[in-house]
Motif scaffolding. Sequence first.
Motif, PDB file in Angstrom:
ATOM      1  N   LYS A 253       2.492  -3.455   3.777  1.00  0.00           N
ATOM      2  CA  LYS A 253       2.608  -4.504   2.935  1.00  0.00           C
ATOM      3  C   LYS A 253       1.463  -5.556   3.399  1.00  0.00           C
ATOM      4  CE  LYS A 253       5.717  -7.630   0.653  1.00  0.00           C
ATOM      5  NZ  LYS A 253       7.282  -7.771   0.701  1.00  0.00           N
TER       6      LYS A 253
ATOM      7  N   ARG B  75      -6.293  -0.251  -9.644  1.00  0.00           N
ATOM      8  CA  ARG B  75      -7.448   0.626  -8.982  1.00  0.00           C
ATOM      9  C   ARG B  75      -8.204   1.465 -10.161  1.00  0.00           C
ATOM     10  NH1 ARG B  75      -5.778   5.419  -4.636  1.00  0.00           N
ATOM     11  NH2 ARG B  75      -7.742   6.206  -4.498  1.00  0.00           N
TER      12      ARG B  75
ATOM     13  N   ARG C 144      -8.693  -2.192   1.245  1.00  0.00           N
ATOM     14  CA  ARG C 144      -7.544  -0.947   1.135  1.00  0.00           C
ATOM     15  C   ARG C 144      -7.010  -0.765  -0.078  1.00  0.00           C
ATOM     16  NH1 ARG C 144      -4.975  -4.573   6.072  1.00  0.00           N
ATOM     17  NH2 ARG C 144      -5.903  -5.934   4.454  1.00  0.00           N
ATOM     18  N   SER C 145      -6.642   0.345  -0.428  1.00  0.00           N
ATOM     19  CA  SER C 145      -6.248   0.920  -1.660  1.00  0.00           C
ATOM     20  C   SER C 145      -4.588   1.106  -1.664  1.00  0.00           C
ATOM     21  CB  SER C 145      -7.171   1.661  -2.511  1.00  0.00           C
ATOM     22  OG  SER C 145      -7.061   3.032  -1.608  1.00  0.00           O
ATOM     23  N   SER C 146      -4.017   1.274  -2.522  1.00  0.00           N
ATOM     24  CA  SER C 146      -2.731   1.857  -3.000  1.00  0.00           C
ATOM     25  C   SER C 146      -2.605   2.760  -4.108  1.00  0.00           C
ATOM     26  CB  SER C 146      -1.891   0.843  -3.327  1.00  0.00           C
ATOM     27  OG  SER C 146      -0.316   1.229  -3.541  1.00  0.00           O
TER      28      SER C 146
ATOM     29  N   ARG D 252       1.070  -1.394   0.156  1.00  0.00           N
ATOM     30  CA  ARG D 252       0.124   0.076  -0.072  1.00  0.00           C
ATOM     31  C   ARG D 252       1.001   1.308  -0.069  1.00  0.00           C
ATOM     32  NH1 ARG D 252      -3.690   0.948   4.611  1.00  0.00           N
ATOM     33  NH2 ARG D 252      -4.542   2.257   2.994  1.00  0.00           N
ATOM     34  N   GLU D 253       0.526   2.235  -0.966  1.00  0.00           N
ATOM     35  CA  GLU D 253       1.316   3.328  -1.077  1.00  0.00           C
ATOM     36  C   GLU D 253       0.587   4.550  -1.224  1.00  0.00           C
ATOM     37  OE1 GLU D 253       5.438   1.573  -3.039  1.00  0.00           O
ATOM     38  OE2 GLU D 253       4.064   2.376  -4.193  1.00  0.00           O
TER      39      GLU D 253
ATOM     40  N   THR E   7       6.394   9.165  -3.041  1.00  0.00           N
ATOM     41  CA  THR E   7       5.656   7.938  -2.844  1.00  0.00           C
ATOM     42  C   THR E   7       5.878   7.587  -1.338  1.00  0.00           C
ATOM     43  OG1 THR E   7       5.779   7.291  -5.168  1.00  0.00           O
ATOM     44  CG2 THR E   7       5.096   5.539  -3.228  1.00  0.00           C
TER      45      THR E   7
ATOM     46  N   GLN F 288       5.193   4.421   1.639  1.00  0.00           N
ATOM     47  CA  GLN F 288       4.894   3.099   1.816  1.00  0.00           C
ATOM     48  C   GLN F 288       4.224   3.185   3.151  1.00  0.00           C
ATOM     49  OE1 GLN F 288       7.725   0.029   1.054  1.00  0.00           O
ATOM     50  NE2 GLN F 288       6.977  -1.219   2.447  1.00  0.00           N
TER      51      GLN F 288
ATOM     52  N   GLN G  82      -6.156  10.108   1.106  1.00  0.00           N
ATOM     53  CA  GLN G  82      -4.979   9.001   1.140  1.00  0.00           C
ATOM     54  C   GLN G  82      -4.170   9.351   2.336  1.00  0.00           C
ATOM     55  OE1 GLN G  82      -3.078   8.581  -2.402  1.00  0.00           O
ATOM     56  NE2 GLN G  82      -4.565   9.068  -3.702  1.00  0.00           N
TER      57      GLN G  82
END
Length: 416
Positions: free
Chosen positions: A340, A349, A380-382, A58-59, A335, A337, A276
């Motif tokens: 994980k 996405r 959960r999204s990245s 996930r970032e 970016t 992090q 985010q």
Amino acid sequence: MDVARPPKKQTGRNIGIGAGVVALVFLVWFFWRMKPADPTYDMSSGVMDSVRRGDLVREVRGPGTLVPEQIQIVTAQSNARVDRLVAQSGQNVAVGDVLLEMSSPDLEISTLNADQNLNQAKATLLSLRTSLRSNELAQQGTVATMHTQYVQALNDATASDTLVKLHLISVFDATNKHNLADEMTSRLHYEQQRLDDMIKSDPDQLKSAEANVAQLTQIAAFYHERQKDLTVRAPSLGVVQGLTLQQGQFVTDGSTLLKIVQPGKLKAVLQIPESQAKDVVVGLLASIDTRSNGLIAGHVSRKDPSAVAGTVTIDVALEGALPPGAVPDLSVDGTIQIEKLHDVLYTGRPSYGAATGQVGLFKIADNGHAAVRTQVVLGRSSVTAVEVIRGLAAGDKVILSDMSQFDNVDRVRLKQ
């Protein structure tokens, strides 16, 4: 003569008309029951991804700039005119180096007035000290004279008592001698009290005058210091930035003249969307893309407590040596992090709708010839991927492009 003929029967004709009506009604019902053809979607302009199972990092990502960690802002201390520019933007300076010179006629007049007021206060203090000392000495002389007269009157009163007994003076004269002695005693007491009052009050008068001199001294020193500030010097070691002044330009009190920065100590300031940024905490690992100058590793050092215009400001402390092209105000992409995720179902996405929760995605069907709307629950999204909780299986393919134009249908034909 004419013979009347019976009318011909219209049975066949009526049967034909009835059959036509029935056929027409059937056709209307058939076309009314027929579903409209599925709309067509051109896959050449779309984005498709498959559902996979594995580890998902996930970032969050956002744009930003490189800014110095230490910035010394140099401001104007008074309204002034720029007379000479000594330094230029990008120039390395040391502590005390002259950066520019200015002048201010109003400040010069204020300084002269402050000096004049100070000199007058000093003269007043000197005159007051002299006057008080002179008055005190005069009162001491008066007390001494009065003491002499008091002693003399007291002796005369004592002697008069003896002379009365010897009948050398009258009782009236002796009484006058005693009255005079009493008067001298009172006058001596009053003059001594006046001297004591002078001794007590003089220090207070001097203290007030000295305080006025001290205050005016500070005011004069303030204006002289501001006069010195017209010659602007570097407050710290660094590089001059933001010097856009021109010779002859007028600046106001408090306006920014320039900045002194240390280019070797930079940080990245990122603008992360508030949706985010909720998972960002201090200490998370980050990567800063300087585009043409490579990547720089770092970690989150500060998170702004509030959002502005839909974004949250995140500071990233950079680690290791900076590339040669890393300079202040350089545009970068950062970016961060978050975490994980191990052994989860995920896909790309979607570019439309909510990033989490239940959404409608078009899943590829009929061997790639059609796509069917499927209700999918996303987790959960990245930055580029999102966790699939329910609705899809590993190996399924979905369309990630914006499909809002097909909100009123559940199936589309795909054009390869």
